[in-house]
Design a protein around this motif. Structure first.
Motif, PDB file in Angstrom:
ATOM      1  N   VAL A 233      72.515  73.440  84.564  1.00  0.00           N
ATOM      2  CA  VAL A 233      73.634  72.888  83.811  1.00  0.00           C
ATOM      3  C   VAL A 233      73.102  72.223  82.551  1.00  0.00           C
ATOM      4  O   VAL A 233      72.203  71.376  82.619  1.00  0.00           O
ATOM      5  CB  VAL A 233      74.430  71.878  84.657  1.00  0.00           C
ATOM      6  N   THR A 234      73.655  72.599  81.406  1.00  0.00           N
ATOM      7  CA  THR A 234      73.325  71.960  80.135  1.00  0.00           C
ATOM      8  C   THR A 234      74.615  71.484  79.476  1.00  0.00           C
ATOM      9  O   THR A 234      75.716  71.914  79.843  1.00  0.00           O
ATOM     10  CB  THR A 234      72.581  72.923  79.196  1.00  0.00           C
TER      11      THR A 234
ATOM     12  N   ALA B 275      81.100  70.136  75.804  1.00  0.00           N
ATOM     13  CA  ALA B 275      80.701  71.501  76.139  1.00  0.00           C
ATOM     14  C   ALA B 275      79.754  71.504  77.339  1.00  0.00           C
ATOM     15  O   ALA B 275      78.793  70.736  77.397  1.00  0.00           O
ATOM     16  CB  ALA B 275      80.031  72.161  74.942  1.00  0.00           C
ATOM     17  N   ILE B 276      80.044  72.386  78.294  1.00  0.00           N
ATOM     18  CA  ILE B 276      79.237  72.515  79.504  1.00  0.00           C
ATOM     19  C   ILE B 276      78.871  73.981  79.687  1.00  0.00           C
ATOM     20  O   ILE B 276      79.718  74.865  79.554  1.00  0.00           O
ATOM     21  CB  ILE B 276      80.007  72.032  80.756  1.00  0.00           C
ATOM     22  N   SER B 277      77.604  74.228  80.023  1.00  0.00           N
ATOM     23  CA  SER B 277      77.155  75.576  80.352  1.00  0.00           C
ATOM     24  C   SER B 277      76.483  75.526  81.711  1.00  0.00           C
ATOM     25  O   SER B 277      75.600  74.695  81.947  1.00  0.00           O
ATOM     26  CB  SER B 277      76.171  76.094  79.297  1.00  0.00           C
ATOM     27  N   ALA B 278      76.907  76.394  82.637  1.00  0.00           N
ATOM     28  CA  ALA B 278      76.361  76.430  83.992  1.00  0.00           C
ATOM     29  C   ALA B 278      75.843  77.837  84.274  1.00  0.00           C
ATOM     30  O   ALA B 278      76.622  78.775  84.450  1.00  0.00           O
ATOM     31  CB  ALA B 278      77.415  76.033  85.017  1.00  0.00           C
ATOM     32  N   GLU B 279      74.514  77.979  84.304  1.00  0.00           N
ATOM     33  CA  GLU B 279      73.873  79.288  84.459  1.00  0.00           C
ATOM     34  C   GLU B 279      73.428  79.485  85.904  1.00  0.00           C
ATOM     35  O   GLU B 279      72.651  78.688  86.448  1.00  0.00           O
ATOM     36  CB  GLU B 279      72.665  79.386  83.535  1.00  0.00           C
TER      37      GLU B 279
ATOM     38  N   THR C 253      76.920  83.108  83.640  1.00  0.00           N
ATOM     39  CA  THR C 253      76.970  81.759  83.085  1.00  0.00           C
ATOM     40  C   THR C 253      78.418  81.354  82.881  1.00  0.00           C
ATOM     41  O   THR C 253      79.193  82.109  82.283  1.00  0.00           O
ATOM     42  CB  THR C 253      76.225  81.680  81.744  1.00  0.00           C
TER      43      THR C 253
ATOM     44  N   VAL D  92      80.898  79.029  81.007  1.00  0.00           N
ATOM     45  CA  VAL D  92      81.000  78.181  79.824  1.00  0.00           C
ATOM     46  C   VAL D  92      82.329  77.449  79.900  1.00  0.00           C
ATOM     47  O   VAL D  92      83.391  78.067  80.002  1.00  0.00           O
ATOM     48  CB  VAL D  92      80.901  79.012  78.526  1.00  0.00           C
ATOM     49  N   GLU D  93      82.281  76.128  79.877  1.00  0.00           N
ATOM     50  CA  GLU D  93      83.476  75.315  80.081  1.00  0.00           C
ATOM     51  C   GLU D  93      83.381  74.085  79.194  1.00  0.00           C
ATOM     52  O   GLU D  93      82.349  73.817  78.570  1.00  0.00           O
ATOM     53  CB  GLU D  93      83.587  74.947  81.569  1.00  0.00           C
ATOM     54  N   ARG D  94      84.435  73.337  79.160  1.00  0.00           N
ATOM     55  CA  ARG D  94      84.453  72.077  78.434  1.00  0.00           C
ATOM     56  C   ARG D  94      84.991  71.004  79.369  1.00  0.00           C
ATOM     57  O   ARG D  94      86.006  71.229  80.048  1.00  0.00           O
ATOM     58  CB  ARG D  94      85.333  72.186  77.190  1.00  0.00           C
TER      59      ARG D  94
END
Length: 483
Positions: free
Chosen positions: A275-276, A282-286, A320, A322-324
């Motif tokens: 998670v970055t 902004a959130i990115s979960a790979e 991945t 991609v969310e907010r």
């Protein structure tokens, strides 16, 4: 599910303890089993319990969401907690407690100091896995749980063996009190090889070598854990068979009863999802695994309101998300948010194969920490294969079915949060501002240490931050020792 003969399982901790004792320069490595008196038995009182801690009323379950009354079945749920920087880096310092455990729960140092029987670099806190047993008739079972990249720190009921062992006073030169070599960087190992082999917090092991799964209608006394003080009793609100563990020789002969096996641990390992965070929520979960991730929830919790986004479909293999983080502008009041998120999460847990009352118990146990603690977080369901590989369990006799559900909690440090923490850390250099800067971190509770460590790392580890870091870490010495 049996992976090795029972005799081999029982011999393993004895062999490992002997090797560790030899590394410490002694043939008496200390104790590795124990027991402690339980609180007086009795029902947990509900009068005066905060609404957030009240057990939910029983909800009738569909036939496929409750024990069918036939066969030997084992279910388990638990959670891992991590703090990640905006770049996805796991932050150390997660040994701090968020919820007190009842006094009857064992910890390594306490159990190791009984007759017969602090680290801040951990980045994963494994919390409250509870294991339920269902059987149509009473039976006797053997259970072993391993933690390859961590150590079990608390458990209940009493285990027959645990590893690594605790070192008893005066069995090693210079060690005059009970010592935990796994969590003590100053432990006097006899050689660099032994330090490298036994110093890391790895290869944890628990053995409930023999315990009784009682009849389904058995009425047994459970140790007291009132809901106005502990969330422990929520996990008892299920239809699982009660358990009886015999007393441990040298500690107590009294049997112990509970509705489940409980354990907790600390470790250092990567999680299935990286998670970055970017600016503006902004959130990115790979997904780093070669199998799909279960349901994902992205939360933004404020002091009086909260919002969430649910992705019941999870994250595909190698995908991945991609969310907010949802805005708190116009977000529903906290109570409304908690009720809505709880219902959504129970639906997701029902879909994993947990029985409905187990899903309700899990949400009731964790909803205050998950749903009411301010911050941005990602919650997701790990695949069972990952859980089985991380904390393999051996059960004899082999159950007809085993369901293990782990909800992973990721506390996300956005660039905005990191900037605020860095600003506070900088003020530590100014004596006129240091007190207010310290309060900024003190107010963060169990997450003060990982957030301060992250801020100081971003600043290049300035010396002026060391006194506050030492105080925050030392302030948790008691809870760290009990873990």
């Amino acid at each position: 599910m049996v992976t090795e003969p029972t005799s081999h399982r029982l011999a393993l901790p004895i062999l490992l303890a002997t090797l560790l004792a030899a590394c410490a320069g002694t043939s008496d490595g200390g104790s590795s089993t124990g027991d402690a008196p339980a609180d007086p038995p009795g029902p947990a009182p509900h009068e005066g319990v905060p609404s957030d801690q009240q057990a939910a009323p029983a909800v009738p379950s569909a036939p496929d969401l409750a024990y069918p009354g036939k066969g030997f079945i084992v279910h388990e749920w638990g959670t891992d907690t991590v703090v990640v920087g905006s770049d996805g880096s796991l932050q150390p310092g997660l040994h701090h407690e968020e919820e007190d455990l009842p006094s009857f729960v064992y910890d390594r140092l306490e159990a190791g100091s009984l007759d017969g029987s602090i680290s801040t670099n951990v980045n994963v806190k494994m919390e409250t896995p509870v294991t339920y047993f269902y059987a149509e008739e009473p039976l006797t079972a053997h259970v072993q749980i391993a933690f390859r990249k961590g150590i079990f720190t608390q458990w209940y009921p009493a285990v027959r063996d645990f590893y690594p062992p605790i070192i008893a006073p005066n069995t090693v030169a210079g060690v005059t009190t009970y010592a935990d070599p796994a969590f003590d960087p100053e432990f006097p190992f006899g050689s660099p090889m032994c330090s490298e082999m036994y110093g890391p917090s790895v290869n944890g092991l628990l053995q409930w070598s023999t315990f009784e799964i009682l009849g389904r209608d058995s009425d047994v006394p459970l140790p007291e854990a009132p809901l106005d003080r502990f969330t422990w009793a929520h996990a008892r609100q299920v239809g699982a068979n009660p358990l009886r563990v015999a007393g441990v020789p040298g500690a107590t002969e009294a049997p112990q009863h509970e509705r489940f096996l409980f354990y907790r641990g600390l470790g250092n390992f990567d999680l299935p999802v990286r998670v970055t965070a970017g600016t503006g929520g902004a959130i990115s979960a790979e997904n780093t695994l070669d199998e799909a991730i279960g349901a994902v929830f992205v939360l933004n919790v404020g002091a009086s309101a909260g919002a969430f986004v649910a992705h019941p479909q999870g994250i595909t293999t190698g995908g991945t998300l991609v969310e907010r983080a949802p805005s708190l502008d116009g977000a529903p009041p906290l109570d409304e948010f908690v009720a809505s998120l709880g219902a959504s999460m129970i639906d997701a847990l029902d879909a994993t194969g947990l029985y409905h009352d187990e899903a309700v118990a899990m949400v009731n146990t964790w909803k205050r920490q998950w749903f009411r603690t301010p911050g941005v977080r990602v919650l997701y369901l790990a695949p069972q294969a990952w859980t089985d590989a991380s904390i393999p369990i051996t059960i004899d006799p082999a159950p007809a079915d085993v369901v293990r559900v782990m909800m992973l909690r990721v506390e996300v440090l956005s660039p905005e949060i990191e900037a605020a923490d860095v600003g506070a850390a900088r003020r530590l250099a100014d004596p006129s501002l240091a007190a207010g800067a310290a309060r900024h971190f003190d107010d963060l509770g169990r997450f003060a240490e990982p957030r301060l460590r992250r801020a100081l790392a971003l600043l290049g580890e300035p010396a002026y931050g060391e006194p506050l870091l030492a105080r925050i870490a030392a302030g948790a010495t008691a809870s760290a020792a009990r873990e």
